[in-house]
Scaffold this active site. Structure first.
Site, PDB file in Angstrom:
ATOM      1  N   SER A 150       0.861  -1.194   0.000  1.00 37.01           N
ATOM      2  CA  SER A 150       0.000   0.000   0.000  1.00 37.01           C
ATOM      3  C   SER A 150       0.893   1.238   0.000  1.00 37.01           C
ATOM      4  O   SER A 150       2.040   1.193   0.468  1.00 37.01           O
ATOM      5  CB  SER A 150      -0.870  -0.002   1.253  1.00 37.01           C
ATOM      6  OG  SER A 150      -1.475   1.264   1.433  1.00 37.01           O
ATOM      7  N   TYR A 163      -1.838  -0.608  10.492  1.00 45.62           N
ATOM      8  CA  TYR A 163      -2.039  -1.033   9.103  1.00 45.62           C
ATOM      9  C   TYR A 163      -0.787  -0.719   8.276  1.00 45.62           C
ATOM     10  O   TYR A 163      -0.291  -1.578   7.536  1.00 45.62           O
ATOM     11  CB  TYR A 163      -3.262  -0.328   8.525  1.00 45.62           C
ATOM     12  CG  TYR A 163      -3.488  -0.588   7.054  1.00 45.62           C
ATOM     13  CD1 TYR A 163      -3.912  -1.834   6.602  1.00 45.62           C
ATOM     14  CD2 TYR A 163      -3.264   0.408   6.097  1.00 45.62           C
ATOM     15  CE1 TYR A 163      -4.114  -2.082   5.254  1.00 45.62           C
ATOM     16  CE2 TYR A 163      -3.469   0.174   4.739  1.00 45.62           C
ATOM     17  CZ  TYR A 163      -3.896  -1.069   4.322  1.00 45.62           C
ATOM     18  OH  TYR A 163      -4.086  -1.312   2.982  1.00 45.62           O
TER      19      TYR A 163
HETATM   20  N1  LIG Z   1      -8.850  -0.208  -1.111  1.00 48.84           N
HETATM   21  C1  LIG Z   1      -7.773   0.515  -0.873  1.00 48.84           C
HETATM   22  O1  LIG Z   1      -7.830   1.753  -0.773  1.00 48.84           O
HETATM   23  C2  LIG Z   1      -6.422  -0.137  -0.762  1.00 48.84           C
HETATM   24  C3  LIG Z   1      -5.275   0.671  -0.892  1.00 48.84           C
HETATM   25  C4  LIG Z   1      -4.017   0.097  -0.773  1.00 48.84           C
HETATM   26  C5  LIG Z   1      -3.904  -1.260  -0.555  1.00 48.84           C
HETATM   27  N2  LIG Z   1      -5.026  -2.030  -0.421  1.00 48.84           N
HETATM   28  C6  LIG Z   1      -4.838  -3.458  -0.148  1.00 48.84           C
HETATM   29  O2  LIG Z   1      -5.398  -4.196  -1.215  1.00 48.84           O
HETATM   30  C7  LIG Z   1      -5.860  -5.457  -0.741  1.00 48.84           C
HETATM   31  C8  LIG Z   1      -7.292  -5.675  -1.191  1.00 48.84           C
HETATM   32  O3  LIG Z   1      -8.113  -4.664  -0.632  1.00 48.84           O
HETATM   33  P1  LIG Z   1      -9.538  -4.313  -1.232  1.00 48.84           P
HETATM   34  O4  LIG Z   1      -9.579  -2.856  -1.417  1.00 48.84           O
HETATM   35  O5  LIG Z   1      -9.836  -5.197  -2.372  1.00 48.84           O
HETATM   36  O6  LIG Z   1     -10.457  -4.671   0.028  1.00 48.84           O
HETATM   37  P2  LIG Z   1     -11.835  -5.482   0.120  1.00 48.84           P
HETATM   38  O7  LIG Z   1     -12.717  -5.126  -1.020  1.00 48.84           O
HETATM   39  O8  LIG Z   1     -12.336  -5.262   1.505  1.00 48.84           O
HETATM   40  O9  LIG Z   1     -11.370  -6.991  -0.052  1.00 48.84           O
HETATM   41  C9  LIG Z   1     -10.617  -7.634   0.936  1.00 48.84           C
HETATM   42  C10 LIG Z   1     -10.551  -9.113   0.623  1.00 48.84           C
HETATM   43  O10 LIG Z   1      -9.806  -9.754   1.658  1.00 48.84           O
HETATM   44  C11 LIG Z   1     -10.537 -10.908   2.095  1.00 48.84           C
HETATM   45  N3  LIG Z   1     -10.225 -11.200   3.484  1.00 48.84           N
HETATM   46  C12 LIG Z   1     -10.305 -10.366   4.566  1.00 48.84           C
HETATM   47  N4  LIG Z   1     -10.017 -11.035   5.687  1.00 48.84           N
HETATM   48  C13 LIG Z   1      -9.733 -12.310   5.323  1.00 48.84           C
HETATM   49  C14 LIG Z   1      -9.379 -13.490   6.020  1.00 48.84           C
HETATM   50  N5  LIG Z   1      -9.264 -13.539   7.360  1.00 48.84           N
HETATM   51  N6  LIG Z   1      -9.162 -14.616   5.303  1.00 48.84           N
HETATM   52  C15 LIG Z   1      -9.280 -14.620   3.965  1.00 48.84           C
HETATM   53  N7  LIG Z   1      -9.632 -13.559   3.247  1.00 48.84           N
HETATM   54  C16 LIG Z   1      -9.851 -12.412   3.919  1.00 48.84           C
HETATM   55  C17 LIG Z   1     -12.004 -10.527   1.884  1.00 48.84           C
HETATM   56  O11 LIG Z   1     -12.823 -11.672   1.713  1.00 48.84           O
HETATM   57  P3  LIG Z   1     -13.755 -12.334   2.865  1.00 48.84           P
HETATM   58  O12 LIG Z   1     -14.279 -11.220   3.716  1.00 48.84           O
HETATM   59  O13 LIG Z   1     -14.788 -13.062   2.077  1.00 48.84           O
HETATM   60  O14 LIG Z   1     -12.853 -13.260   3.579  1.00 48.84           O
HETATM   61  C18 LIG Z   1     -11.920  -9.765   0.576  1.00 48.84           C
HETATM   62  O15 LIG Z   1     -11.972 -10.656  -0.522  1.00 48.84           O
HETATM   63  C19 LIG Z   1      -5.685  -5.429   0.780  1.00 48.84           C
HETATM   64  O16 LIG Z   1      -4.482  -6.094   1.094  1.00 48.84           O
HETATM   65  C20 LIG Z   1      -5.555  -3.954   1.100  1.00 48.84           C
HETATM   66  O17 LIG Z   1      -4.804  -3.728   2.256  1.00 48.84           O
HETATM   67  C21 LIG Z   1      -6.275  -1.500  -0.522  1.00 48.84           C
END
Ligand SMILES: NC(=O)c1ccc[n+]([C@@H]2O[C@H](COP(=O)([O-])OP(=O)(O)OC[C@H]3O[C@@H](n4cnc5c(N)ncnc54)[C@H](OP(=O)(O)O)[C@@H]3O)[C@@H](O)[C@H]2O)c1
Length: 277
Positions: A150, A163
């Site tokens: 990130s 985080y």
């Molecule tokens: N969105 C942003 O602004 C942003 C920015 C920088 C980096 N990121 C990173 O990008 C990645 C994806 O984020 P996103 O934006 O796509 O978030 P999201 O839409 O909330 O998706 C998160 C995913 O992680 C899974 N997950 C969460 N806890 C879990 C667990 N205990 N076991 C297995 N799966 C789990 C969730 O599935 P279930 O709930 O079904 O398990 C979901 O598929 C993350 O690593 C996040 O830190 C996001």
């Protein structure tokens, strides 16, 4: 060996495993990989959502697609699911660790449980899954591992200490893994996005206060990010830092950290005042 890694640029018939494939960036990556002809395997906890993504992938790619329920906080489940994938789908060509979560709050107010959960999913599981799949890729002599870091891992922002620590850990884990697997034809790509428009913030920022500090132009769409990521697989790209300001400020912060702290605090205070007017 290097020639084989280049074929990953096309993704056609490559087995792509995506953790966190039920939502947000992981889901966009799954659908875009399917559009490019990959055999997509998605994992997460919510089986219903995973099945829907797998069904969409099958329609887009015309190739089989698979969904496995896997809680990233359980190393036993990780072992079990990786074994099932190996037997039911085959060897993994590309791994994406996208499972992750955040809770934005001042460090002094954050609970042990939340810190533990973020560390387990964002860092520990990512390291363990990367390690398991890296061994298989080193044996086969090619592959790509894509890990979601990130912008927070490079640029500190208020209310994201724990985080950000997990994401800085991802970046440095990848820096070492990259060196260790390079001679085996395995690419390690770290993706450091700024804010992305996904359901991530529904959990991370339940009162909307973190998002309120960020202007709309800072956000990226997950589909756009997915295309950018797949366009860099099979190349020598080490990191993707998007939007452009992430690369620039990330570098500037390393060189002038004191000035960086001042500017970031000023920016957040300014956004807060704008919100209150
Ligand atoms: N969105 C942003 O602004 C942003 C920015 C920088 C980096 N990121 C990173 O990008 C990645 C994806 O984020 P996103 O934006 O796509 O978030 P999201 O839409 O909330 O998706 C998160 C995913 O992680 C899974 N997950 C969460 N806890 C879990 C667990 N205990 N076991 C297995 N799966 C789990 C969730 O599935 P279930 O709930 O079904 O398990 C979901 O598929 C993350 O690593 C996040 O830190 C996001």
């Amino acid at each position: 060996m290097l020639k084989r890694v280049k074929t990953l640029r096309f993704l056609r018939n490559e087995v792509v495993l995506i953790t966190g494939g039920s939502s947000g960036i992981g889901k966009s990556l799954a659908l875009e990989a399917a559009r490019r002809g990959a055999i997509v395997v998605v994992t997460a906890r919510n089986k219903e959502k995973l099945d829907q993504v797998a069904k969409q992938c099958l329609l887009l790619s015309g190739r089989p697609a698979f969904a496995y329920q896997m809680d990233a906080t359980s190393p036993d489940q990780i072992d079990e699911v990786l074994t099932q994938i190996r037997h039911q789908v085959g060897a993994i060509d590309v791994l994406v660790n996208s499972a992750g979560l955040a809770e934005f709050a001042p460090a002094a107010e954050q609970s042990y449980k939340t810190m533990d959960q973020m560390t387990e999913v964002n860092l520990l599981a990512l390291m363990y899954i990367s390690r398991c799949v890296a061994r298989q890729m080193m044996d086969q002599g090619y592959g790509a591992i894509i890990n979601l870091g990130s912008a927070c891992g490079k640029i500190p922002t208020p209310n994201s200490a724990a985080y950000s620590a997990t994401k800085a850990g991802v970046i440095q884990f990848d820096n070492v893994l990259r060196m260790e697997v390079a001679d085996y034809g395995v690419q390690v790509l770290t993706v450091n996005p700024g804010p992305v428009n996904t359901p991530f913030f529904d959990k991370a920022d339940q009162d909307g206060s973190y998002r309120a500090h960020l202007p709309k132009w800072m956000f990226i769409e997950p589909d756009e990010l997915a295309r950018r990521i797949w366009n860099n697989v099979g190349y020598k790209t080490r990191e993707i830092n998007v939007p452009g300001y992430v690369a620039y400020f990330g570098w500037a912060y390393q060189v002038f950290p004191g000035l960086g702290d001042w500017a970031i605090k000023k920016f957040f205070d300014f956004q807060q005042n704008k919100k209150e007017l």
